[in-house]
Design a protein around this motif. Structure first.
Motif, PDB file in Angstrom:
ATOM      1  N   THR A  57     -34.973 -26.843 -74.503  1.00 50.21           N
ATOM      2  CA  THR A  57     -36.100 -25.938 -74.748  1.00 50.21           C
ATOM      3  C   THR A  57     -37.302 -26.349 -73.902  1.00 50.21           C
ATOM      4  O   THR A  57     -37.967 -25.504 -73.284  1.00 50.21           O
ATOM      5  N   ASP A  58     -37.580 -27.653 -73.864  1.00 50.52           N
ATOM      6  CA  ASP A  58     -38.647 -28.149 -72.992  1.00 50.52           C
ATOM      7  C   ASP A  58     -38.373 -27.803 -71.534  1.00 50.52           C
ATOM      8  O   ASP A  58     -39.302 -27.496 -70.769  1.00 50.52           O
ATOM      9  N   ALA A  59     -37.112 -27.876 -71.137  1.00 46.42           N
ATOM     10  CA  ALA A  59     -36.760 -27.568 -69.744  1.00 46.42           C
ATOM     11  C   ALA A  59     -37.189 -26.155 -69.382  1.00 46.42           C
ATOM     12  O   ALA A  59     -37.777 -25.917 -68.315  1.00 46.42           O
ATOM     13  N   GLU A 152     -32.546 -20.000 -64.397  1.00 48.55           N
ATOM     14  CA  GLU A 152     -31.228 -19.954 -65.028  1.00 48.55           C
ATOM     15  C   GLU A 152     -31.218 -20.802 -66.300  1.00 48.55           C
ATOM     16  O   GLU A 152     -31.562 -21.981 -66.258  1.00 48.55           O
ATOM     17  N   ASP A 153     -30.813 -20.205 -67.406  1.00 46.90           N
ATOM     18  CA  ASP A 153     -30.568 -20.961 -68.628  1.00 46.90           C
ATOM     19  C   ASP A 153     -29.102 -21.386 -68.584  1.00 46.90           C
ATOM     20  O   ASP A 153     -28.192 -20.614 -68.892  1.00 46.90           O
ATOM     21  N   ASN A 154     -28.893 -22.634 -68.169  1.00 43.77           N
ATOM     22  CA  ASN A 154     -27.548 -23.157 -67.923  1.00 43.77           C
ATOM     23  C   ASN A 154     -27.104 -24.119 -69.026  1.00 43.77           C
ATOM     24  O   ASN A 154     -26.221 -24.953 -68.812  1.00 43.77           O
ATOM     25  N   ALA A 155     -27.681 -23.982 -70.211  1.00 41.09           N
ATOM     26  CA  ALA A 155     -27.393 -24.922 -71.290  1.00 41.09           C
ATOM     27  C   ALA A 155     -25.938 -24.884 -71.737  1.00 41.09           C
ATOM     28  O   ALA A 155     -25.414 -25.875 -72.243  1.00 41.09           O
ATOM     29  N   GLN A 156     -25.274 -23.732 -71.553  1.00 40.73           N
ATOM     30  CA  GLN A 156     -23.901 -23.594 -72.032  1.00 40.73           C
ATOM     31  C   GLN A 156     -22.857 -23.585 -70.919  1.00 40.73           C
ATOM     32  O   GLN A 156     -21.663 -23.463 -71.207  1.00 40.73           O
ATOM     33  N   ILE A 178     -35.232 -21.943 -60.290  1.00 36.16           N
ATOM     34  CA  ILE A 178     -35.174 -23.104 -61.174  1.00 36.16           C
ATOM     35  C   ILE A 178     -33.951 -22.945 -62.084  1.00 36.16           C
ATOM     36  O   ILE A 178     -33.616 -21.828 -62.489  1.00 36.16           O
ATOM     37  N   GLY A 179     -33.299 -24.048 -62.386  1.00 35.04           N
ATOM     38  CA  GLY A 179     -32.242 -24.056 -63.395  1.00 35.04           C
ATOM     39  C   GLY A 179     -32.632 -24.998 -64.519  1.00 35.04           C
ATOM     40  O   GLY A 179     -33.398 -25.950 -64.310  1.00 35.04           O
ATOM     41  N   SER A 180     -32.130 -24.737 -65.707  1.00 36.70           N
ATOM     42  CA  SER A 180     -32.419 -25.614 -66.840  1.00 36.70           C
ATOM     43  C   SER A 180     -31.134 -25.850 -67.618  1.00 36.70           C
ATOM     44  O   SER A 180     -30.212 -25.038 -67.593  1.00 36.70           O
ATOM     45  N   THR A 181     -31.087 -26.996 -68.307  1.00 33.42           N
ATOM     46  CA  THR A 181     -29.920 -27.276 -69.141  1.00 33.42           C
ATOM     47  C   THR A 181     -30.308 -28.157 -70.311  1.00 33.42           C
ATOM     48  O   THR A 181     -31.403 -28.717 -70.365  1.00 33.42           O
ATOM     49  N   ILE A 198     -34.081 -30.136 -65.576  1.00 33.62           N
ATOM     50  CA  ILE A 198     -34.515 -28.979 -64.786  1.00 33.62           C
ATOM     51  C   ILE A 198     -34.072 -29.217 -63.350  1.00 33.62           C
ATOM     52  O   ILE A 198     -34.151 -30.347 -62.847  1.00 33.62           O
ATOM     53  N   PHE A 199     -33.620 -28.152 -62.685  1.00 32.61           N
ATOM     54  CA  PHE A 199     -33.123 -28.253 -61.315  1.00 32.61           C
ATOM     55  C   PHE A 199     -33.908 -27.326 -60.390  1.00 32.61           C
ATOM     56  O   PHE A 199     -34.274 -26.216 -60.785  1.00 32.61           O
ATOM     57  N   THR A 200     -34.113 -27.762 -59.158  1.00 31.15           N
ATOM     58  CA  THR A 200     -34.696 -26.880 -58.153  1.00 31.15           C
ATOM     59  C   THR A 200     -34.465 -27.449 -56.758  1.00 31.15           C
ATOM     60  O   THR A 200     -34.287 -28.661 -56.587  1.00 31.15           O
ATOM     61  N   ASN A 201     -34.490 -26.556 -55.783  1.00 30.28           N
ATOM     62  CA  ASN A 201     -34.453 -26.963 -54.373  1.00 30.28           C
ATOM     63  C   ASN A 201     -35.835 -26.879 -53.736  1.00 30.28           C
ATOM     64  O   ASN A 201     -35.989 -27.178 -52.546  1.00 30.28           O
ATOM     65  N   ASP A 202     -36.821 -26.473 -54.513  1.00 27.07           N
ATOM     66  CA  ASP A 202     -38.187 -26.266 -54.029  1.00 27.07           C
ATOM     67  C   ASP A 202     -38.997 -27.542 -54.249  1.00 27.07           C
ATOM     68  O   ASP A 202     -39.241 -27.947 -55.385  1.00 27.07           O
ATOM     69  N   ASP A 203     -39.444 -28.173 -53.164  1.00 29.61           N
ATOM     70  CA  ASP A 203     -40.183 -29.446 -53.261  1.00 29.61           C
ATOM     71  C   ASP A 203     -41.467 -29.301 -54.069  1.00 29.61           C
ATOM     72  O   ASP A 203     -41.807 -30.175 -54.880  1.00 29.61           O
TER      73      ASP A 203
END
Length: 377
Positions: A57-59, A152-156, A178-181, A198-203
């Motif tokens: 949720t924080d992500a 992206e909500d990638n929690a599942q 951004i991706g989150s899990t 949290i994931f990203t390719n953006d510096d």
């Protein structure tokens, strides 16, 4: 629904050593294990930056804060998902706009996203529900057309692959801005407590999200933005780093369970087994069937759950009240939104046990009892 104890026993030696190493180092917060796990997870997902945090949720919240969204900005997301996805939108005084899902994949549809866009729309949050990716190629095309962010909500669905029309493959969580899990213990990659990333390719986004997750600090005691306190502790990171090495193995075990169920129910017209899109590898965080009886689907489904419980078989009805019908969103006047597919699904879905430790005896017992119930109706 899950068997984390047996899973732990199989890797007990590795896990125990990793935990003891952290305890002996006494670097319980932001220790070496956190940095090692973040680096390993970035390599696995295929992103430049992984920012560990306290929970899924924080992500999502940190991701939205980093995008600079303002109160009143609209964020499109499915109603048929866990409440955390939409809760954080409202928490930040943004406006959740509920979109429809596909009857087969349970994921948000591009058509529904497009029809929900207004001049106030700033972001889309697709959910890779139950372990299968949303149609990311179409979603990213819409986002580009309307200059929208995608989280992206990638929690599942961590570990799932998405294949683009040109044959390119990417891991879910690496496709949007951004991706989150979540690393909740029951997740495909679950810790022994709470955790997220949290994931990203953006510096630039990565730097901002790191600051937000650490009280908005650029360096100690210098707070550049309003932030929060959201950390993955070193013990959880050490555990997750061990389990990450087994993630593909865990996905394969879940898929094997799904294959068994598919075969067991293949001749039963009342059961619609999970659809598997050719564009994605379904990693079966949940094995969710649709029951399609002639009459009273919700009553029929609830009867099955009670019947299974009498035989000590767990089953779950996930999201019986979708977001657009939740009391917490009454003030948004969105309860009048028409989402017929979502409403249809909420009366029919039921999730069966699926985890890495299941054997044919367990699966045979569960599937036989489900068929017994159906055949006796």
């Amino acid at each position: 629904m899950v068997d984390t104890k047996t899973q732990y026993q199989k890797i007990k030696t590795e896990i125990d050593k990793a935990v003891i190493d952290v305890m002996e180092s006494t670097a319980f917060i932001n220790g070496k294990a956190v940095h090692e796990f973040a680096s390993a997870l970035s390599g696995y997902i295929g992103v430049k930056h992984t920012i560990p945090c306290a929970n899924g949720t924080d992500a999502l919240q940190i991701a939205m804060m980093a995008l600079g969204l303002k109160p009143g900005d609209e964020v499109i997301t499915p109603s048929f998902t866990y409440i955390a996805t939409t809760e954080v939108i409202a928490l930040l005084r943004l406006t959740p706009v509920f979109a429809e899902v596909d009857k087969k994949t349970f994921c948000i549809t591009p058509e529904s996203i497009r029809s929900a866009i207004t001049p106030k729309t700033k972001a889309i949050v697709p959910v890779h529900l139950y372990g299968q990716a949303a149609p990311m190629e179409e979603i990213m095309a819409i986002a580009k057309e309307f200059n929208l962010f995608v989280i992206e909500d990638n929690a599942q669905a961590i570990g799932s692959d998405y294949t683009f029309s040109d044959g390119t493959k990417k891991k879910t969580g690496s496709i949007g801005h951004i991706g989150s899990t979540s690393f909740y213990p029951s997740k495909n990659l679950g810790g022994f407590g709470d955790g997220g990333a949290i994931f990203t390719n953006d510096d630039e986004l990565a730097a901002k999200m790191k600051m937000i997750a650490n009280h908005g600090q650029s360096r100690q005691y210098y707070h550049d933005v309003v932030g929060c306190n959201s950390r993955l502790d070193s013990i959880q990171a050490a555990i997750l780093n061990i389990k990450l090495k087994h993630l593909d193995e865990y996905a394969a075990a879940r898929i094997k369970v799904a294959d068994y169920y598919d075969a067991a129910f293949s001749q039963c017209p009342t059961i619609i087994t999970p659809f598997r899109s050719s564009a994605t590898k379904h990693v079966f965080h949940q094995y969710t069937i649709l029951l399609n009886p002639k009459d009273n689907p919700a009553e029929y489904r609830n009867g099955l759950k009670e019947f299974l419980a009498k035989h000590n078989i767990p089953a779950m009805i996930y999201y019986p009240v979708p977001g657009h019908k939740q009391k917490m969103f009454e003030s948004l006047a969105q309860q009048n939104v028409s989402l017929p597919v979502t409403d249809w699904l909420t009366e029919r879905v039921i999730s069966l046990p699926v985890h890495t430790e299941m054997d044919d005896e367990q699966l045979g017992f569960i599937s036989s009892k489900i068929l017994e119930y159906i055949n006796n109706q």
